[in-house]
Write a protein that holds these residues in place. Structure first.
Motif, short mmCIF file in Angstrom:
data_model
loop_
_atom_site.label_atom_id
_atom_site.label_comp_id
_atom_site.label_asym_id
_atom_site.label_seq_id
_atom_site.Cartn_x
_atom_site.Cartn_y
_atom_site.Cartn_z
N LEU A 22 0.83 -1.21 0.00
CA LEU A 22 0.00 0.00 0.00
C LEU A 22 0.87 1.26 0.00
O LEU A 22 0.64 2.19 -0.81
N ILE A 23 1.86 1.30 0.87
CA ILE A 23 2.75 2.47 0.97
C ILE A 23 3.51 2.67 -0.34
O ILE A 23 3.60 3.79 -0.85
N VAL A 24 4.07 1.58 -0.90
CA VAL A 24 4.84 1.69 -2.14
C VAL A 24 3.93 2.16 -3.28
O VAL A 24 4.35 2.97 -4.12
N THR A 25 2.71 1.69 -3.30
CA THR A 25 1.76 2.12 -4.34
C THR A 25 1.51 3.62 -4.24
O THR A 25 1.53 4.34 -5.24
N ILE A 26 1.29 4.11 -3.02
CA ILE A 26 1.03 5.54 -2.83
C ILE A 26 2.26 6.38 -3.19
O ILE A 26 2.16 7.36 -3.93
N VAL A 27 3.42 5.99 -2.68
CA VAL A 27 4.65 6.73 -3.01
C VAL A 27 4.91 6.65 -4.51
O VAL A 27 5.32 7.64 -5.14
N GLY A 28 4.65 5.49 -5.11
CA GLY A 28 4.85 5.32 -6.54
C GLY A 28 3.97 6.23 -7.38
O GLY A 28 4.37 6.67 -8.46
N LEU A 29 2.78 6.53 -6.88
CA LEU A 29 1.91 7.48 -7.58
C LEU A 29 2.57 8.85 -7.69
O LEU A 29 2.49 9.51 -8.72
N PHE A 30 3.24 9.25 -6.62
CA PHE A 30 3.94 10.53 -6.63
C PHE A 30 5.24 10.46 -7.42
O PHE A 30 5.66 11.44 -8.03
N ASP A 31 5.87 9.30 -7.43
CA ASP A 31 7.16 9.13 -8.12
C ASP A 31 7.00 9.12 -9.63
O ASP A 31 7.68 9.85 -10.34
N THR A 32 6.11 8.27 -10.14
CA THR A 32 5.98 8.11 -11.60
C THR A 32 4.57 8.36 -12.11
O THR A 32 4.36 8.41 -13.32
N GLY A 33 3.60 8.46 -11.20
CA GLY A 33 2.22 8.60 -11.61
C GLY A 33 1.56 7.27 -11.96
O GLY A 33 0.36 7.19 -12.16
N SER A 34 2.36 6.22 -12.03
CA SER A 34 1.86 4.89 -12.41
C SER A 34 2.71 3.85 -11.68
O SER A 34 3.70 3.35 -12.23
N PRO A 35 2.37 3.50 -10.44
CA PRO A 35 3.24 2.67 -9.61
C PRO A 35 3.33 1.20 -10.01
O PRO A 35 4.29 0.53 -9.64
N ILE A 36 2.36 0.72 -10.75
CA ILE A 36 2.37 -0.70 -11.12
C ILE A 36 2.85 -0.85 -12.56
O ILE A 36 2.41 -0.12 -13.46
N PHE A 37 3.73 -1.80 -12.77
CA PHE A 37 4.31 -2.08 -14.09
C PHE A 37 3.85 -3.47 -14.50
O PHE A 37 4.02 -4.43 -13.76
N MET A 38 3.24 -3.56 -15.67
CA MET A 38 2.78 -4.85 -16.18
C MET A 38 3.40 -5.05 -17.56
O MET A 38 3.40 -4.12 -18.38
N GLN A 39 3.92 -6.25 -17.77
CA GLN A 39 4.62 -6.52 -19.02
C GLN A 39 4.40 -7.98 -19.42
O GLN A 39 4.44 -8.87 -18.58
N THR A 40 4.20 -8.22 -20.69
CA THR A 40 4.01 -9.58 -21.18
C THR A 40 5.36 -10.29 -21.20
O THR A 40 6.35 -9.76 -21.72
N THR A 75 14.19 5.74 -11.53
CA THR A 75 13.91 6.84 -10.61
C THR A 75 14.66 6.60 -9.29
O THR A 75 15.12 5.49 -9.02
N ARG A 76 14.77 7.64 -8.48
CA ARG A 76 15.43 7.49 -7.18
C ARG A 76 14.69 6.47 -6.32
O ARG A 76 15.30 5.59 -5.71
N PHE A 77 13.37 6.57 -6.29
CA PHE A 77 12.55 5.62 -5.53
C PHE A 77 12.68 4.22 -6.16
O PHE A 77 12.76 3.22 -5.46
N GLY A 78 12.71 4.18 -7.48
CA GLY A 78 12.88 2.91 -8.19
C GLY A 78 14.18 2.22 -7.85
O GLY A 78 14.25 0.99 -7.71
N LEU A 89 7.61 -7.73 -5.15
CA LEU A 89 6.49 -8.19 -4.32
C LEU A 89 5.17 -8.42 -5.08
O LEU A 89 4.49 -9.41 -4.81
N PRO A 90 4.79 -7.56 -6.02
CA PRO A 90 3.53 -7.83 -6.73
C PRO A 90 3.52 -9.16 -7.50
O PRO A 90 2.45 -9.67 -7.83
N GLN A 91 4.68 -9.72 -7.75
CA GLN A 91 4.73 -11.01 -8.45
C GLN A 91 4.13 -12.14 -7.60
O GLN A 91 3.84 -13.21 -8.11
N LEU A 92 3.92 -11.88 -6.32
CA LEU A 92 3.23 -12.86 -5.49
C LEU A 92 1.84 -13.14 -6.05
O LEU A 92 1.31 -14.25 -5.92
N ILE A 93 1.25 -12.14 -6.70
CA ILE A 93 -0.04 -12.33 -7.36
C ILE A 93 0.12 -13.32 -8.51
O ILE A 93 -0.71 -14.21 -8.70
N ASN A 94 1.21 -13.17 -9.30
CA ASN A 94 1.48 -14.12 -10.38
C ASN A 94 1.66 -15.54 -9.85
O ASN A 94 1.23 -16.51 -10.48
#
Length: 182
Positions: A22-40, A75-78, A89-94
């Protein structure tokens, strides 16, 4: 047995890390505007699937293998997310969805032809891709396709429950430096 471990660990991992997610998602919104990265990526039996990670590079970054990306796009946060491996961590969903395992060959992009050929010849696509594995804890990335495919093949042949936990613990304690960036 490994699939049961994957499901239990992924479920518990998501529960325990929910505040971090949750925290990373919120900070990521401020960092890049799009905190989640999805790629095939290429999965088991060469079936494509959508890998989920936290974004560590600017949104405009071209979708290429990490070793071909410019370090200036991180990014610095990245950079913090990559060093701490929190970006994974989001790969736990995968893992819960059955698209990945905790331990297996890192899933490659659909356009990495040399690596795909090498992995195909060695039966690497017969197993689920993983969040970590033997190559990752030994800092072998996709910039060396033949070595990576050989290492993946060796890991698959020697994977036991003991090695499964060994690679997870090695990753969590900082073994391997992740994918190289130019």
């Amino acid at each position: 047995m490994i699939r049961i471990l994957d499901v239990v660990l992924a479920f518990v991992g998501l529960l325990l890390t929910f505040p971090i997610l949750l925290i990373v998602t919120i900070v990521g919104l401020f960092d890049t505007g799009s905190p989640i990265f999805m790629q095939t990526r290429v999965g088991k039996n060469k079936e494509p699937f959508t890998l989920i990670k936290f974004r560590t590079m600017s949104v405009e970054t071209k979708s290429v293998a990490s070793h071909l990306a410019s370090s200036a796009s991180i990014t610095r946060f990245g950079s913090f997310l990559r060093k701490s491996k929190i970006d994974e961590l989001p790969q736990l969903i995968n893992v819960l969805k059955g698209e990945m395992s905790f331990v297996g060959p890192r899933p490659n992009l659909l356009n990495q032809d040399e690596l795909i050929k090498e992995r195909e010849n060695r039966g690497v696509y017969d197993v689920l891709p993983g969040i970590t594995g033997l190559a990752q804890v030994n800092t072998i990335d996709m910039s060396t396709p033949v070595l990576l495919a050989k290492t993946d093949q060796n890991m698959i042949k020697t994977l036991t429950v003991k090695n499964y936990f060994k690679y997870i613990i090695m990753t969590a304690t900082g073994s391997g430096s992740g994918d190289r960036i130019q």
